[in-house]
Write a protein that holds these residues in place. Structure first.
Motif, PDB file in Angstrom:
ATOM      1  N   ALA A  17       0.836  -1.208   0.000  1.00 17.68           N
ATOM      2  CA  ALA A  17       0.000   0.000   0.000  1.00 17.68           C
ATOM      3  C   ALA A  17       0.867   1.253   0.000  1.00 17.68           C
ATOM      4  O   ALA A  17       0.594   2.223  -0.735  1.00 17.68           O
ATOM      5  N   ALA A  18       1.940   1.245   0.826  1.00 18.14           N
ATOM      6  CA  ALA A  18       2.849   2.390   0.833  1.00 18.14           C
ATOM      7  C   ALA A  18       3.558   2.527  -0.516  1.00 18.14           C
ATOM      8  O   ALA A  18       3.771   3.645  -1.012  1.00 18.14           O
ATOM      9  N   THR A  19       3.919   1.391  -1.127  1.00 13.99           N
ATOM     10  CA  THR A  19       4.559   1.425  -2.448  1.00 13.99           C
ATOM     11  C   THR A  19       3.630   2.016  -3.504  1.00 13.99           C
ATOM     12  O   THR A  19       4.038   2.828  -4.349  1.00 13.99           O
ATOM     13  N   HIS A  20       2.353   1.621  -3.446  1.00 10.53           N
ATOM     14  CA  HIS A  20       1.382   2.140  -4.402  1.00 10.53           C
ATOM     15  C   HIS A  20       1.212   3.652  -4.247  1.00 10.53           C
ATOM     16  O   HIS A  20       1.151   4.393  -5.246  1.00 10.53           O
ATOM     17  N   ALA A  21       1.139   4.119  -2.996  1.00 10.16           N
ATOM     18  CA  ALA A  21       0.987   5.564  -2.771  1.00 10.16           C
ATOM     19  C   ALA A  21       2.211   6.330  -3.273  1.00 10.16           C
ATOM     20  O   ALA A  21       2.092   7.386  -3.912  1.00 10.16           O
ATOM     21  N   TYR A  22       3.401   5.804  -2.995  1.00 10.87           N
ATOM     22  CA  TYR A  22       4.622   6.476  -3.434  1.00 10.87           C
ATOM     23  C   TYR A  22       4.752   6.431  -4.960  1.00 10.87           C
ATOM     24  O   TYR A  22       5.190   7.402  -5.582  1.00 10.87           O
ATOM     25  N   GLY A  26       5.066   9.500  -7.976  1.00  7.17           N
ATOM     26  CA  GLY A  26       6.082   9.547  -9.015  1.00  7.17           C
ATOM     27  C   GLY A  26       7.285  10.389  -8.682  1.00  7.17           C
ATOM     28  O   GLY A  26       7.756  11.169  -9.519  1.00  7.17           O
ATOM     29  N   ARG A  27       7.834  10.226  -7.462  1.00  5.67           N
ATOM     30  CA  ARG A  27       8.973  11.047  -7.074  1.00  5.67           C
ATOM     31  C   ARG A  27      10.304  10.444  -7.501  1.00  5.67           C
ATOM     32  O   ARG A  27      11.300  11.141  -7.603  1.00  5.67           O
ATOM     33  N   ARG A  28      10.381   9.122  -7.720  1.00  2.00           N
ATOM     34  CA  ARG A  28      11.615   8.477  -8.131  1.00  2.00           C
ATOM     35  C   ARG A  28      11.337   7.603  -9.358  1.00  2.00           C
ATOM     36  O   ARG A  28      10.304   6.907  -9.405  1.00  2.00           O
ATOM     37  N   PRO A  33      10.279   3.120 -12.042  1.00  2.00           N
ATOM     38  CA  PRO A  33       9.389   3.761 -11.053  1.00  2.00           C
ATOM     39  C   PRO A  33       8.829   2.782 -10.025  1.00  2.00           C
ATOM     40  O   PRO A  33       8.740   3.115  -8.833  1.00  2.00           O
ATOM     41  N   ALA A  34       8.462   1.564 -10.457  1.00  2.00           N
ATOM     42  CA  ALA A  34       7.877   0.597  -9.522  1.00  2.00           C
ATOM     43  C   ALA A  34       8.907   0.138  -8.497  1.00  2.00           C
ATOM     44  O   ALA A  34       8.630   0.096  -7.287  1.00  2.00           O
ATOM     45  N   TYR A  35      10.111  -0.221  -8.987  1.00  5.92           N
ATOM     46  CA  TYR A  35      11.137  -0.698  -8.055  1.00  5.92           C
ATOM     47  C   TYR A  35      11.610   0.428  -7.149  1.00  5.92           C
ATOM     48  O   TYR A  35      11.897   0.195  -5.951  1.00  5.92           O
ATOM     49  N   ALA A  36      11.721   1.643  -7.674  1.00  4.99           N
ATOM     50  CA  ALA A  36      12.130   2.769  -6.841  1.00  4.99           C
ATOM     51  C   ALA A  36      11.115   3.023  -5.723  1.00  4.99           C
ATOM     52  O   ALA A  36      11.488   3.284  -4.574  1.00  4.99           O
TER      53      ALA A  36
END
Length: 259
Positions: A17-22, A26-28, A33-36
């Motif tokens: 869930a935190a990964t999806h929000a980050y 799209g900051r990294r 983008p997914a792995y970052a």
């Protein structure tokens, strides 16, 4: 392992869930983008490792301050400054602090419980191994040959057999490795001592009751004898034509003695 696996699934969903929000912010974007997004969330939630500027997707710069000296300068806040900081606090507190401590507690409790069952599981495994060895094919063949020659050796019919073993009802303290076993052992000893003392108190109370009953009976006999002696003495002193007065005086004297 099962309890840890269930809890790991819960933690995994929180990290995703935190990964999806980050990822949505799209900051990294390096290497992807997914792995970052996953790497930043995993570092913050599971390891507690973070760089707030890196998490926000901005980097400090070096500024020349004179005499050929450079000093780092904080970057300006990004457009997602508030959202990034809100996500940072949510993941750091919710996952890194709360869920990780709960995970440690669940793992410790599960380990402590299975530590108590270690001897039982070991004996079950030993019984299963003995049964498997006795049930192997060459044992059955040996039993068939022995029956053919009229010999009872090699019999492996385990349908009516049983395996018995002896264990201590109260193991010694040096064999207790879990906190639950130590507490149960100490409580059992305290209960045993309490029951012994309670039985001693009850027995002492019964002895005191019997002694009081004997003393009361003896006192009644002494009072009755004293009343007779007083009545005889009053009959001797007072005139013989006043027996009722003598009896009344004797009873009052007996009551005073009892009091």
């Amino acid at each position: 392992v099962k309890d840890s696996l269930y809890f790991g699934v819960v933690v995994g969903f929180c990290i995703l869930a935190a990964t999806h929000a980050y990822y949505f912010m799209g900051r990294r974007e390096d290497p992807t983008p997914a792995y970052a997004a996953f790497l930043q969330s995993f570092r913050l939630g599971m390891l507690g490792d973070f760089d707030l500027f890196e998490y926000e997707g901005v980097d400090p710069s070096l500024v020349l301050i004179g005499n050929g000296t450079f000093a780092p300068e904080d970057p300006d806040p990004s457009v997602d400054y508030i959202a990034i900081h809100f996500l940072f606090y949510a993941v750091s507190v919710g996952v890194s602090v709360v869920l990780m401590n709960l995970f440690i507690a669940v793992l410790s409790s599960s380990y402590d419980l299975h530590e108590d069952l270690a001897k039982v599981l070991f004996l079950q495994a030993r019984a299963a191994t003995i049964h498997n060895i006795r049930s192997r094919p060459w044992g059955i063949m040996l039993a068939a040959v022995s029956r053919a020659f009229g010999c009872g050796c090699g019999e492996t019919d385990l349908s009516d057999s049983a395996l018995f073993f002896f264990v201590r009802e109260q193991p010694p303290n040096d064999e207790l490795r879990s906190m639950r076993s130590v507490m149960q052992s100490n409580l059992a000893k305290l209960e045993s001592k309490f029951e012994q003392r309670l039985e001693h108190v009850v027995e002492t109370q019964k002895k005191l009751d019997r002694k009081l009953e004997q003393n009361a009976s003896t006192l009644k006999e002494e009072v009755a004898g004293l009343k007779k002696d007083i009545l005889v003495e009053l009959n001797r002193i007072l005139p013989t034509h006043e027996p009722a007065l003598c009896t009344s005086l004797a009873e009052q004297a007996g009551e005073n003695v009892q009091a």
